[in-house]
Design a protein around this motif. Sequence first.
Motif, mmCIF file in Angstrom:
data_model
loop_
_atom_site.group_PDB
_atom_site.id
_atom_site.type_symbol
_atom_site.label_atom_id
_atom_site.label_comp_id
_atom_site.label_asym_id
_atom_site.label_seq_id
_atom_site.Cartn_x
_atom_site.Cartn_y
_atom_site.Cartn_z
ATOM 1 N N VAL A 198 19.734 -13.558 46.001
ATOM 2 C CA VAL A 198 18.717 -12.650 46.533
ATOM 3 C C VAL A 198 19.170 -11.228 46.245
ATOM 4 N N GLY A 199 18.284 -10.424 45.689
ATOM 5 C CA GLY A 199 18.600 -9.025 45.448
ATOM 6 C C GLY A 199 18.203 -8.176 46.647
ATOM 7 N N ASP A 200 19.145 -7.396 47.161
ATOM 8 C CA ASP A 200 18.893 -6.533 48.314
ATOM 9 C C ASP A 200 18.578 -5.128 47.805
ATOM 10 N N PHE A 201 17.327 -4.702 47.989
ATOM 11 C CA PHE A 201 16.858 -3.431 47.418
ATOM 12 C C PHE A 201 16.509 -2.436 48.507
ATOM 13 N N HIS A 202 16.925 -1.196 48.288
ATOM 14 C CA HIS A 202 16.556 -0.087 49.167
ATOM 15 C C HIS A 202 16.364 1.163 48.304
ATOM 16 N N TYR A 203 15.360 1.951 48.622
ATOM 17 C CA TYR A 203 15.104 3.263 48.028
ATOM 18 C C TYR A 203 14.638 3.205 46.573
ATOM 19 N N ASN A 204 15.359 2.509 45.694
ATOM 20 C CA ASN A 204 15.039 2.574 44.263
ATOM 21 C C ASN A 204 14.727 1.207 43.667
ATOM 22 N N GLY A 205 14.406 0.221 44.509
ATOM 23 C CA GLY A 205 14.141 -1.128 44.006
ATOM 24 C C GLY A 205 12.987 -1.189 43.028
ATOM 25 N N HIS A 206 11.979 -0.367 43.241
ATOM 26 C CA HIS A 206 10.819 -0.358 42.336
ATOM 27 C C HIS A 206 11.245 0.010 40.918
ATOM 28 N N ARG A 207 12.150 0.962 40.825
ATOM 29 C CA ARG A 207 12.605 1.409 39.510
ATOM 30 C C ARG A 207 13.562 0.397 38.881
ATOM 31 N N LEU A 208 14.454 -0.147 39.686
ATOM 32 C CA LEU A 208 15.425 -1.093 39.146
ATOM 33 C C LEU A 208 14.752 -2.366 38.644
ATOM 34 N N LEU A 209 13.787 -2.868 39.374
ATOM 35 C CA LEU A 209 13.091 -4.085 38.949
ATOM 36 C C LEU A 209 12.238 -3.835 37.707
ATOM 37 N N SER A 210 11.674 -2.641 37.610
ATOM 38 C CA SER A 210 10.838 -2.320 36.445
ATOM 39 C C SER A 210 11.677 -2.069 35.197
ATOM 40 N N GLU A 211 12.798 -1.373 35.360
ATOM 41 C CA GLU A 211 13.611 -0.982 34.209
ATOM 42 C C GLU A 211 14.620 -2.045 33.793
ATOM 43 N N HIS A 212 14.827 -3.047 34.646
ATOM 44 C CA HIS A 212 15.800 -4.104 34.332
ATOM 45 C C HIS A 212 15.141 -5.471 34.530
ATOM 46 N N PRO A 213 14.245 -5.853 33.634
ATOM 47 C CA PRO A 213 13.545 -7.137 33.785
ATOM 48 C C PRO A 213 14.479 -8.343 33.797
ATOM 49 N N ALA A 214 15.620 -8.242 33.121
ATOM 50 C CA ALA A 214 16.574 -9.359 33.135
ATOM 51 C C ALA A 214 17.145 -9.562 34.540
ATOM 52 N N CYS A 215 17.333 -8.479 35.259
ATOM 53 C CA CYS A 215 17.769 -8.558 36.657
ATOM 54 C C CYS A 215 16.680 -9.210 37.503
ATOM 55 N N ALA A 216 15.440 -8.753 37.309
ATOM 56 C CA ALA A 216 14.320 -9.304 38.070
ATOM 57 C C ALA A 216 14.182 -10.809 37.847
ATOM 58 N N GLU A 217 14.476 -11.266 36.637
ATOM 59 C CA GLU A 217 14.355 -12.684 36.307
ATOM 60 C C GLU A 217 15.541 -13.486 36.830
ATOM 61 N N ALA A 218 16.742 -12.905 36.808
ATOM 62 C CA ALA A 218 17.942 -13.634 37.219
ATOM 63 C C ALA A 218 18.007 -13.866 38.721
ATOM 64 N N LEU A 219 17.336 -13.022 39.481
ATOM 65 C CA LEU A 219 17.299 -13.192 40.932
ATOM 66 C C LEU A 219 16.261 -14.246 41.304
ATOM 67 N N SER A 220 16.510 -14.945 42.390
ATOM 68 C CA SER A 220 15.571 -15.965 42.856
ATOM 69 C C SER A 220 14.656 -15.440 43.955
ATOM 70 N N LYS A 221 15.031 -14.319 44.531
ATOM 71 C CA LYS A 221 14.293 -13.788 45.672
ATOM 72 C C LYS A 221 14.613 -12.304 45.794
ATOM 73 N N TYR A 222 13.633 -11.520 46.248
ATOM 74 C CA TYR A 222 13.852 -10.093 46.466
ATOM 75 C C TYR A 222 13.759 -9.805 47.961
ATOM 76 N N ARG A 223 14.655 -8.928 48.432
ATOM 77 C CA ARG A 223 14.542 -8.438 49.798
ATOM 78 C C ARG A 223 14.037 -6.996 49.729
ATOM 79 N N ILE A 224 12.896 -6.747 50.358
ATOM 80 C CA ILE A 224 12.282 -5.429 50.374
ATOM 81 C C ILE A 224 12.246 -4.919 51.806
ATOM 82 N N ASN A 225 12.737 -3.703 52.024
ATOM 83 C CA ASN A 225 12.698 -3.081 53.342
ATOM 84 C C ASN A 225 11.571 -2.049 53.341
#
Length: 431
Positions: free
Chosen positions: A108-135
């Motif tokens: 699970v990727g734990d995202f705060h503040y810049n998750g929108h940018r990290l998921l958009s700019e690093h699609p391999a990261c977005a794919e390798a994670l099974s779940k996203y945590r959004i605050n």
Amino acid sequence: MNRPSTPHELEAIDAPIPQARPAPRRSLQALVRWGSRTVSIGGDAPVRVQSMTNTDTVDVIETAIQVKALAQAGSEVVRITVNTPEAAAAVPHLRDQLDRMGVDVPLVGDFHYNGHRLLSEHPACAEALSKYRINPGNVGKGDKRDRQFGQMIEAAIRHDKVVRIGVNWGSLDQELLASMMDENAARAMPAQPQQVMYQALLTSALESARRAEEMGLARNQIILSCKMSGVQDLITVYRALARRCDYALHLGLTEAGMGTKGTVASATSLAILLQEGIGDTIRVSLTPQPGEPRTQEVAVALEILQSLGLRQFNPSVTACPGCGRTTSTTFQELAKQIDDHLRAQMPVWKSRYPGVEGMKVAVMGCIVNGPGESKHADIGISLPGTGEAPAAPVFIDGEKALTLRGDNIAQEFHALVEQYIERRFGASAVS
């Protein structure tokens, strides 16, 4: 003096006793996947155990080692910090390293503040994670909030990932809270500030889930949490949240603390909610004491579920606390040896001896409760107390099987436990 029972009392004894634990809350079932591994959360699935690493995700090897340790300890989902472009770039390499190690636990990727940018700019990261945590309290302010939250939901839809919308009272959306406080102050009879905060937590979670659904994220791909650090606060909010939605719920007392304080506070709050059928995943957020392994939080979570009878992870060892009758420490030492040995062997025994996790062992210290407790266990021993004959009866499947004497009682009982496991749970027993 005994007195005869009245007819009314006899009728009460004969009447069925209500079940102690209510039926679990019916929630939607989310499927968290990696490769061929699928962890179901909610619905008819058992309550799952989650943990989180405290390593720098950029250090792939160190993080992989800790993820493996947490998974081996019993964590079924592991959360990692994804806070920088470097951490996001490291996630695919971490996933590859874990796969090479044979560790298929979902991340699970734990995202705060810049998750929108990290998921958009690093699609391999977005794919390798099974779940996203959004605050929701940390996705942006003002006009940016909805847009940046939307970018993260779009990534989840694009990569077919589950999202936990995790509200936390330490990072609650301050604009929402201020607005609700102002509305409350304008009322003829304002509610207490604490009640407004509760409502703000629920509103943040439920409104964020509604927006995610409107964007196209399936209902069963949403998990909610409203974490707090106060036991009564957590219980109050989760009871209300459970009444208002059918999303799967993640339980956890945030910033629980360390040592006995963190353990007791987490066990108290989570046990009450789980007993009421509320909760689909749990995490015990312990602060490790110096030198304590990160896996301690997993051990506590497993004990909570096993103590409530919700899951079985390890054979249980019943041992008396000791008193003036048990001046010898033999029973304490033997109980610890047996318990440590059973836990150490479970990673292998889970596949070799199916069902062994439900076994009960008793190691008692004197004649008062020793024989009785030993009879209730699958295998048990009643060691001699002060002034008792130097003999230790062993009970197997409720019957006295033999009596051990001499200086090697501990070693002989240890061997009997091993033989019992092989006979009852081994391949020959299955066939």
